[in-house]
Motif scaffolding. Structure first.
Motif, PDB file in Angstrom:
ATOM      1  N   TRP A 148       0.953  -0.822   0.117  1.00  0.00           N
ATOM      2  CA  TRP A 148      -0.136  -0.312   0.227  1.00  0.00           C
ATOM      3  C   TRP A 148       0.967   1.309  -0.127  1.00  0.00           C
ATOM      4  O   TRP A 148       0.427   2.406  -0.570  1.00  0.00           O
ATOM      5  CB  TRP A 148      -0.802   0.125   1.395  1.00  0.00           C
ATOM      6  N   ILE A 149       2.154   1.242   0.800  1.00  0.00           N
ATOM      7  CA  ILE A 149       2.664   2.726   1.127  1.00  0.00           C
ATOM      8  C   ILE A 149       3.037   2.587  -0.602  1.00  0.00           C
ATOM      9  O   ILE A 149       3.541   3.795  -0.831  1.00  0.00           O
ATOM     10  CB  ILE A 149       3.713   1.948   2.049  1.00  0.00           C
ATOM     11  N   ALA A 150       3.930   1.387  -1.268  1.00  0.00           N
ATOM     12  CA  ALA A 150       4.559   1.773  -2.586  1.00  0.00           C
ATOM     13  C   ALA A 150       3.319   2.514  -3.420  1.00  0.00           C
ATOM     14  O   ALA A 150       4.042   3.679  -4.034  1.00  0.00           O
ATOM     15  CB  ALA A 150       5.093   0.483  -3.020  1.00  0.00           C
ATOM     16  N   LEU A 151       2.505   1.934  -3.693  1.00  0.00           N
ATOM     17  CA  LEU A 151       1.407   2.711  -4.111  1.00  0.00           C
ATOM     18  C   LEU A 151       0.752   3.938  -3.879  1.00  0.00           C
ATOM     19  O   LEU A 151       1.271   4.473  -4.958  1.00  0.00           O
ATOM     20  CB  LEU A 151       0.009   1.980  -4.624  1.00  0.00           C
ATOM     21  N   TRP A 152       1.021   4.657  -2.252  1.00  0.00           N
ATOM     22  CA  TRP A 152       0.734   5.451  -2.154  1.00  0.00           C
ATOM     23  C   TRP A 152       2.009   6.859  -2.413  1.00  0.00           C
ATOM     24  O   TRP A 152       1.838   8.048  -2.975  1.00  0.00           O
ATOM     25  CB  TRP A 152       0.585   5.719  -0.202  1.00  0.00           C
ATOM     26  N   ALA A 153       3.015   6.085  -2.532  1.00  0.00           N
ATOM     27  CA  ALA A 153       4.699   6.642  -2.009  1.00  0.00           C
ATOM     28  C   ALA A 153       4.789   6.742  -3.854  1.00  0.00           C
ATOM     29  O   ALA A 153       5.223   8.330  -4.887  1.00  0.00           O
ATOM     30  CB  ALA A 153       5.688   6.300  -1.964  1.00  0.00           C
ATOM     31  N   ALA A 154       4.629   6.219  -4.799  1.00  0.00           N
ATOM     32  CA  ALA A 154       4.490   6.370  -6.203  1.00  0.00           C
ATOM     33  C   ALA A 154       3.312   7.737  -6.534  1.00  0.00           C
ATOM     34  O   ALA A 154       3.873   8.737  -7.222  1.00  0.00           O
ATOM     35  CB  ALA A 154       4.209   5.168  -6.952  1.00  0.00           C
ATOM     36  N   GLN A 155       1.571   7.965  -6.173  1.00  0.00           N
ATOM     37  CA  GLN A 155       1.622   8.862  -6.504  1.00  0.00           C
ATOM     38  C   GLN A 155       1.703   9.945  -5.910  1.00  0.00           C
ATOM     39  O   GLN A 155       1.106  10.993  -6.580  1.00  0.00           O
ATOM     40  CB  GLN A 155       0.117   8.546  -5.995  1.00  0.00           C
ATOM     41  N   ARG A 156       2.145  10.196  -5.078  1.00  0.00           N
ATOM     42  CA  ARG A 156       2.756  11.007  -4.328  1.00  0.00           C
ATOM     43  C   ARG A 156       3.918  11.859  -4.724  1.00  0.00           C
ATOM     44  O   ARG A 156       3.793  12.773  -5.162  1.00  0.00           O
ATOM     45  CB  ARG A 156       3.321  10.985  -2.526  1.00  0.00           C
ATOM     46  N   GLU A 195      13.453  21.088 -21.652  1.00  0.00           N
ATOM     47  CA  GLU A 195      13.148  21.158 -19.787  1.00  0.00           C
ATOM     48  C   GLU A 195      11.704  19.541 -20.004  1.00  0.00           C
ATOM     49  O   GLU A 195      11.626  19.943 -18.743  1.00  0.00           O
ATOM     50  CB  GLU A 195      13.734  22.078 -18.802  1.00  0.00           C
ATOM     51  N   ALA A 196      11.124  21.215 -19.989  1.00  0.00           N
ATOM     52  CA  ALA A 196       9.719  20.325 -20.104  1.00  0.00           C
ATOM     53  C   ALA A 196       9.687  19.086 -20.957  1.00  0.00           C
ATOM     54  O   ALA A 196       8.688  18.585 -19.823  1.00  0.00           O
ATOM     55  CB  ALA A 196       8.923  20.783 -21.810  1.00  0.00           C
ATOM     56  N   ALA A 197      10.302  18.543 -21.579  1.00  0.00           N
ATOM     57  CA  ALA A 197      10.456  17.457 -22.378  1.00  0.00           C
ATOM     58  C   ALA A 197      11.151  15.952 -21.091  1.00  0.00           C
ATOM     59  O   ALA A 197      10.514  15.381 -20.413  1.00  0.00           O
ATOM     60  CB  ALA A 197      11.170  17.304 -23.581  1.00  0.00           C
ATOM     61  N   ALA A 198      12.012  16.433 -20.250  1.00  0.00           N
ATOM     62  CA  ALA A 198      12.814  15.489 -19.976  1.00  0.00           C
ATOM     63  C   ALA A 198      11.255  15.476 -18.442  1.00  0.00           C
ATOM     64  O   ALA A 198      11.810  14.531 -18.066  1.00  0.00           O
ATOM     65  CB  ALA A 198      13.867  16.439 -19.325  1.00  0.00           C
ATOM     66  N   LEU A 199      11.101  16.951 -18.520  1.00  0.00           N
ATOM     67  CA  LEU A 199       9.778  16.567 -16.588  1.00  0.00           C
ATOM     68  C   LEU A 199       9.181  15.535 -17.257  1.00  0.00           C
ATOM     69  O   LEU A 199       8.150  14.735 -16.087  1.00  0.00           O
ATOM     70  CB  LEU A 199       8.932  17.766 -16.786  1.00  0.00           C
ATOM     71  N   ASP A 200       8.179  15.467 -17.977  1.00  0.00           N
ATOM     72  CA  ASP A 200       7.639  14.161 -19.000  1.00  0.00           C
ATOM     73  C   ASP A 200       7.913  13.127 -19.111  1.00  0.00           C
ATOM     74  O   ASP A 200       7.474  12.503 -18.643  1.00  0.00           O
ATOM     75  CB  ASP A 200       6.693  14.914 -20.278  1.00  0.00           C
ATOM     76  N   ASN A 201       9.064  12.782 -19.315  1.00  0.00           N
ATOM     77  CA  ASN A 201       9.864  11.762 -18.914  1.00  0.00           C
ATOM     78  C   ASN A 201       9.554  11.195 -17.965  1.00  0.00           C
ATOM     79  O   ASN A 201       9.818  10.011 -17.356  1.00  0.00           O
ATOM     80  CB  ASN A 201      11.199  11.952 -19.594  1.00  0.00           C
ATOM     81  N   ARG A 202      10.369  12.113 -17.003  1.00  0.00           N
ATOM     82  CA  ARG A 202      10.294  11.583 -15.620  1.00  0.00           C
ATOM     83  C   ARG A 202       9.103  11.207 -14.612  1.00  0.00           C
ATOM     84  O   ARG A 202       8.537  10.150 -13.933  1.00  0.00           O
ATOM     85  CB  ARG A 202      10.933  13.235 -14.652  1.00  0.00           C
ATOM     86  N   ASP A 207       4.362   7.067 -13.478  1.00  0.00           N
ATOM     87  CA  ASP A 207       3.288   6.130 -13.707  1.00  0.00           C
ATOM     88  C   ASP A 207       3.573   4.752 -14.072  1.00  0.00           C
ATOM     89  O   ASP A 207       2.996   3.462 -13.843  1.00  0.00           O
ATOM     90  CB  ASP A 207       3.067   6.656 -15.609  1.00  0.00           C
ATOM     91  N   ALA A 208       4.766   4.289 -14.905  1.00  0.00           N
ATOM     92  CA  ALA A 208       4.785   2.432 -14.730  1.00  0.00           C
ATOM     93  C   ALA A 208       5.363   2.150 -13.245  1.00  0.00           C
ATOM     94  O   ALA A 208       5.097   1.623 -12.806  1.00  0.00           O
ATOM     95  CB  ALA A 208       6.455   2.940 -15.660  1.00  0.00           C
ATOM     96  N   ALA A 211       2.301   1.309 -11.728  1.00  0.00           N
ATOM     97  CA  ALA A 211       1.180   0.585 -12.196  1.00  0.00           C
ATOM     98  C   ALA A 211       2.097  -0.620 -11.366  1.00  0.00           C
ATOM     99  O   ALA A 211       1.489  -1.711 -11.399  1.00  0.00           O
ATOM    100  CB  ALA A 211       2.319   0.318 -13.937  1.00  0.00           C
ATOM    101  N   ALA A 212       3.115  -0.877 -11.408  1.00  0.00           N
ATOM    102  CA  ALA A 212       3.766  -2.188 -10.820  1.00  0.00           C
ATOM    103  C   ALA A 212       3.855  -2.040  -9.208  1.00  0.00           C
ATOM    104  O   ALA A 212       3.364  -3.493  -8.790  1.00  0.00           O
ATOM    105  CB  ALA A 212       4.950  -1.916 -10.997  1.00  0.00           C
ATOM    106  N   ALA A 213       3.635  -0.793  -8.502  1.00  0.00           N
ATOM    107  CA  ALA A 213       2.493  -0.853  -7.661  1.00  0.00           C
ATOM    108  C   ALA A 213       1.910  -1.624  -7.256  1.00  0.00           C
ATOM    109  O   ALA A 213       1.072  -1.488  -6.190  1.00  0.00           O
ATOM    110  CB  ALA A 213       3.521   0.745  -6.830  1.00  0.00           C
ATOM    111  N   ARG A 214       0.876  -1.024  -8.210  1.00  0.00           N
ATOM    112  CA  ARG A 214      -1.131  -1.215  -8.207  1.00  0.00           C
ATOM    113  C   ARG A 214      -1.076  -2.644  -8.230  1.00  0.00           C
ATOM    114  O   ARG A 214      -1.422  -3.225  -7.769  1.00  0.00           O
ATOM    115  CB  ARG A 214      -1.596  -0.435  -9.163  1.00  0.00           C
TER     116      ARG A 214
END
Length: 425
Positions: A148-156, A195-202, A207-208, A211-214
């Motif tokens: 649960w914490i892994a999914l919560w942390a990924a969302q945060r 910089e904007a593209a790098a942020l989207d990449n992060r 998001d990956a 998904a793994a945490a879910r």
């Protein structure tokens, strides 16, 4: 007959439809209800196959205990006594008056001490199975909490990065506007877009992770993980740190050792019971040839543990040494648990101090620095200070999200040390 069935179906159809609609609505409501950490642990514990296996082990130990200490099954004997094999009547069943067919029964009677020791050993095995279930339940609680914490942390982490997207778009707009106005450079415009593209990449990488945490949480819940509720207060433990450090014997990892020590003591008691004599009783009926009287034989036997030095005493010494070994290992486990708890508390407190520094100092400073750099760019300054400030801000936010996860995992490692009601067999 067909018409009556059709009429009954028509009469029942509205009720069935209503029940189906209610079930679908309840399932939809359950899917939409945010999942709290406590509820995730409860559901994961209820659906954990490991706990079902531990419960089956307890049932098996209890079934074995039901037969412990009972008398063994009697033995049925049949044969021929005093059968001649030499002389004039050799191999004749009726040639000798002492020859007879026998049918008997024999009952072994272990000593009372042996049967009590067997019952004590069975009870100790039940205790060991129950302690193992407690340890398994504690491990399940912690692993579900970590999922649960892994999914919560990924969302945060995603939320922290998503908050920066608007400013990246604004920087791209400003650099393009200055370029069109003839006061900016193409390099600045390209750097802002990069910089904007790098942020989207992060964000895509996060998001990956999410998904793994879910998927990790779904492994314990059995169903797709719903939206998560707000996290509990990870700055407060359900049990005080002082109590955790002082009361290690009640914690789940040490309960298994207590059961092992009781099991070793029961093995020692059984070895000592071997010095008590066992008894046996047998009775047989002998049928002789016609005209000759039948006979009955009754016998009582007792074992004679006379030479115990190299037999029973050796077994007692071996079980005594094994019990001492378990006791020493138990003490070592107690010391190791104290150390583990102290380290976990220090870890939890250390991450809490870092989080406070992030919230109170580093993140606000990053925000002010980025805002000041962007304001300076608007006023005609260079873009590089904003790019440097933005990269530092992203790294600090990612580090802050990782610290949130580490702090929460340290909390979970301490919060589920004490057995709960779900741990009870």
């Amino acid at each position: 007959m067909m018409s009556s069935r059709f009429a009954a179906w028509r009469a029942a159809a509205p009720g069935l439809a209503m029940a189906l609609a209610w079930a679908m609505a309840a399932a939809a409501h359950a899917a939409q209800t945010p999942l709290t950490l406590d509820e995730a642990v409860r559901q994961g514990t209820a659906r954990a196959p490991l706990l079902a296996a531990s419960s089956a082990d307890i049932d098996a130990a209890r079934e074995e205990a039901m037969r412990a200490g009972r008398l063994p099954d009697p033995s049925l004997t049949a044969g021929v006594s005093n059968y001649p094999v030499t002389g004039p009547g050799a191999f004749g069943i009726a040639s000798d008056p002492m020859t007879m067919r026998t049918l008997g029964v024999m009952q072994a009677i272990p000593s009372r001490a042996s049967r009590e020791a067997e019952r004590g050993l069975a009870d100790a095995r039940i205790g060991a199975a129950e302690a193992q279930r407690t340890l398994t339940a504690q491990a399940v609680h912690q692993r579900v909490a970590e999922a649960w914490i892994a999914l919560w942390a990924a969302q945060r982490k995603r939320d922290l990065l998503e908050e920066l997207r608007g400013e990246s778009v604004l920087a791209v707009t400003l650099t393009q506007a200055r370029l069109r106005g003839g006061v900016g450079s193409a390099a600045d415009a390209l750097a802002a877009r990069a910089e904007a593209a790098a942020l989207d990449n992060r964000i895509a990488g996060v998001d990956a992770e999410r998904a793994a945490a879910r998927a990790g949480l779904q492994r314990w819940l059995g169903d797709p993980a719903p939206t998560l509720a707000e996290a509990p207060d990870f700055d407060r433990l359900p049990v005080s740190p002082d109590e955790l450090e002082q009361d290690v014997d009640r914690q789940a990892p040490l309960q298994a050792w207590q059961a092992r020590e009781q099991l070793a003591q029961a093995e020692l008691d059984r070895a000592r019971a071997a010095k008590h004599p066992d008894w046996s009783v047998s009775a047989s009926y002998g049928q002789r040839a016609l005209g000759r009287p039948d006979m009955v034989m009754l016998q009582v036997g007792v074992s004679l543990p006379l030479f115990t030095r190299n037999r029973q005493d050796r077994g007692i010494s071996a079980r005594q040494a094994q019990r001492d070994a378990v006791a020493f290992a138990h003490e070592d486990a107690r010391r190791a648990q104290r150390e583990a708890v102290a380290r976990a508390i220090a870890d939890w407190q250390g991450w809490g101090a870092q989080l406070a520094r992030y919230r109170d100092t580093l993140l606000p400073l990053d925000h002010d620095r980025v805002s000041a750099a962007l304001a300076a760019y608007r006023g005609g300054g260079g873009l590089q200070p904003w790019l440097d400030a933005r990269r530092d801000q992203i790294e600090h936010r990612l580090a802050y999200a990782d610290a949130l996860a580490a702090h929460a995992r340290a909390w979970a490692a301490l919060a589920y040390l004490m057995p709960s009601e779900e741990s009870a067999p």
